[in-house]
Design an enzyme around this catalytic site. Structure first.
Site, PDB file in Angstrom:
ATOM      1  N   GLY A  40       0.806  -1.233   0.000  1.00  0.00           N
ATOM      2  CA  GLY A  40       0.000   0.000   0.000  1.00  0.00           C
ATOM      3  C   GLY A  40       0.825   1.261   0.000  1.00  0.00           C
ATOM      4  CE  LYS A  97      -0.383  -6.837  -1.234  1.00  0.00           C
ATOM      5  NZ  LYS A  97      -1.154  -6.875   0.034  1.00  0.00           N
TER       6      LYS A  97
END
Lengths: 440, 440
Positions: free
Chosen positions: A137, A208
């Site tokens: 994020g 990720k």
């Protein structure tokens, strides 16, 4: 200079966050980027209500339900892909690149699965694909790995990179509840989706991790070779036993270079010593620990998901692309972040004008009325007390140490009060003043 | 392509770290930068022995005692200033800029005091002045503030940015010793200098804070307006009382935007709640907490000083400048950090080949010989036991939970052992296997 024009594809949580932050901080962002960044087009869908929301929210932009039009529009400089998934998003990203547009995306699944194809296409067309928002994020971990640590041979990375799982594990440990119970609660609070598979089975984290491993070690995206094990089978017993042994259980994504053999790429619940900073990352927060041979361990912590934290990373990429295309290379990134003709004359406040909380320690005679005198002086200066501690002093048998924590107050008042308190005959020597910060 | 040529001014701890890391990681760094980076000249001083050390260490480079020659040498692309101070260093940096050279510096005092002059000169000549190493050593905090968080209105920054002070405060808390005692110990261990004034009086931290504030808020360097209060007056009593109240005392650099009023810029000992991650940053480590309006709080942690951590930041700046001057803008920073033709074919290891430690939990019949059977199976697979815990199981009265922590072992052996253990008649159901990482 003409504004840089952005076409936004997708108007869900992140898309609307990007719109809001860009509107709110427009002035500050332009002062940094050296040029205005404007979302001129937004593509959304009628089916999920996002089209209607975009129409209501995005005054000034053209809102339409046909994303394909945006990626072909010659007016648009950057396409911002916030749709997700690997089908429609892949087609749109490749088409935007084919039309010579830069792409900013938050889509980890797309990059972990199709990154090689997408980067090759971008390289061929001389455009950038920026993806800070795809990992952790709002934490600028891609930039740290790709630029900040470029001197290092990266040895390993270990990250809490799925907020949903970390929220569930933190809550299981705190409350002693089972996985199923906490998952239900997380879904109610919006921390977990109706179908939580990607999050709780480690797939999102593996996406990720695949991206971070590629950047750390200079290898192609190889999501198909990642090992992913989720948290669904963890029991409260194991969490408790781990704690008794001095460990916390976290869902970690780990990638490590094993000399002469290869690269580990694995996501699984992991016991880690409770003393490590990363063991104390709680709730939906993310953290990534990177070990470089020169720098040693470094840690990056922040919100790994959510509307505005993710928007923060998306817009940082927009600013990067804008700077790249606006200034001559030497001034791409201004020395002080803001363009040199855009510095602010806002004054530095003297310490006397600072508002904060205070720790005050006084050595006083152990006799009636002393505390009343002190608290009256504080009250006269509009200083209210949050906590109070009295201990026998180490020197002087008839003296005690009084420690007072105050609520927020202005420094000059606290200094004035302290001077008056020190003048009391019942107070010995100088008082100790240490400032306090909640850091929230 | 021709290598980028660097002239190193100063060969102390950091200078020699830069040389070593650049030599050791030359291959990896070139694959990232797209071009070789070579230190061709080193300036050092006879007086402090650094000239002799440089001559012994820097084979291939021209070592001389005249730094002024290097900043004028037309062959040199980048000058790397690692001398320190604000007199000689200022003259050399300005002269390097005047000669059209990029400058990389780790000199916080120079930038906090003369930054405005230096950046204006650099802007005029179209060269870059890079200074990641000036704040928090190897932590890429300048890059995070200047690029990673560019979408945000920064609200405040609070940082542990002086390792010496943090080492002293951590040790005072752990041992209960006085400031004077711990300072002596820190000097003996090399964590504090013979004259520790800059570190323990908060001046070094104020230099770094001044630089961060300028970048966060877009204001000029204003070190003269910073408030600096050090740790010399802190007593063990205050550290203990703070702890009793749930706080830790850290030397924090704090800068905060106060709406409509100005910017706070202050360094002082600060009580912070012990639950905050930053309260648990111990020893000589640094950490910076940044609060942005969109991203929320983010934290950056790592070594704030030392030869190779600081070299990590210096070389990252060298790579940045090299990338800026080598590739076309779109490919300045390669998508995967390494240049696209420089990716590695090193394989991803299957999980069966991973070496790590393990937590194994087994439910067994509470009878003699069970543990002997289990430990024999583990020993046969070359798995040694680090810790062991036995607890009454929640189900079944004649059953107990046995938890075993292993030393490092290869996954396939552990899986094989677990299968054999599960086949024992005294073992109930499936065992639980959770991997463990020390993260050091």
């Amino acid at each position: 200079m003409k504004p840089l024009k952005v076409g936004l594809l997708g108007f869900g949580t992140v898309g609307s966050g990007v719109w809001n932050v860009l509107q709110r901080n427009q002035g500050e962002i332009s002062r940094r980027a050296g040029r205005e960044i404007v979302i001129t087009h937004v593509a959304a869908r009628a089916a999920d209500g996002s089209l209607e929301r975009a129409r209501a929210q995005c005054g000034g932009a053209t809102v339409l339900d046909d994303a394909a039009k945006i990626v072909r529009d010659p007016e648009i400089d950057i396409v911002c892909e916030l749709i997700g998934g690997t089908t429609v998003a892949r087609t749109l990203v490749l088409e935007a690149i084919a039309h010579g547009k830069h792409v900013v995306t938050a889509n980890k699944a797309l990059l972990a699965n199709c990154g090689t194809e997408i980067f090759a296409a971008a390289h061929g067309k001389g455009v950038a694909v920026a993806f800070e928002a795809a990992v952790a994020g709002g934490i600028p971990i891609i930039k740290a790995l790709r630029e900040g640590l470029s001197a290092n041979r990266i040895e390993w990375i270990a990250g809490i990179i799925n907020g949903t799982s970390n929220f569930i594990l933190s809550t299981m440990r705190e409350t002693g509840a089972s996985f199923a119970e906490v998952l239900k609660e997380a879904q109610r609070l919006g921390y977990a989706e109706a179908d939580p598979t990607f999050d709780v089975e480690g797939i999102d984290a593996a996406h990720k991790l695949t991206i971070m491993a590629a950047i750390a070690f200079g290898i192609p995206m190889q999501f198909d070779k990642a090992y992913a094990e989720g948290i669904t089978k963890l029991t409260r017993e194991d969490i408790r036993y781990a704690e008794e042994l001095g460990y916390r259980i976290k869902l970690l994504g780990i990638t490590r270079r094993v000399e002469g053999q290869g690269i580990e790429l694995r996501v699984h619940p992991t016991l880690i010593p409770e003393k490590r900073l990363i063991a104390n990352v709680e709730g939906a927060m993310n953290a990534v620990l990177v070990k470089g041979d020169a720098v040693g361990p470094t840690l990056y912590y922040g919100a790994g998901a959510g509307s505005e934290p993710t928007a923060s990373a998306v817009i940082a990429d927009l600013v990067d692309v804008t700077r790249m295309h606006t200034a001559d290379p030497e001034h791409r990134v201004p020395h002080l972040a803001f363009q040199p003709d855009q510095l602010s004359a806002i004054p530095i406040l003297p310490i006397s004008e600072v508002y904060t909380s205070y720790y005050l320690r006084l050595r006083v005679l152990d006799q009636p009325g002393v505390l009343a005198d002190i608290t009256r002086i504080l009250a006269d200066q509009v200083i209210s007390i949050e906590a109070f501690l009295q201990r026998e002093a180490t020197h002087g048998e008839d003296e005690v140490d009084i420690t007072i924590l105050t609520h927020l107050a202005i420094e000059k008042n606290v200094q004035a009060a302290l001077a008056k308190i020190e003048a009391l005959t019942s107070v010995r020597g100088k008082g100790v003043l240490i400032r306090m910060e909640g850091l929230l």
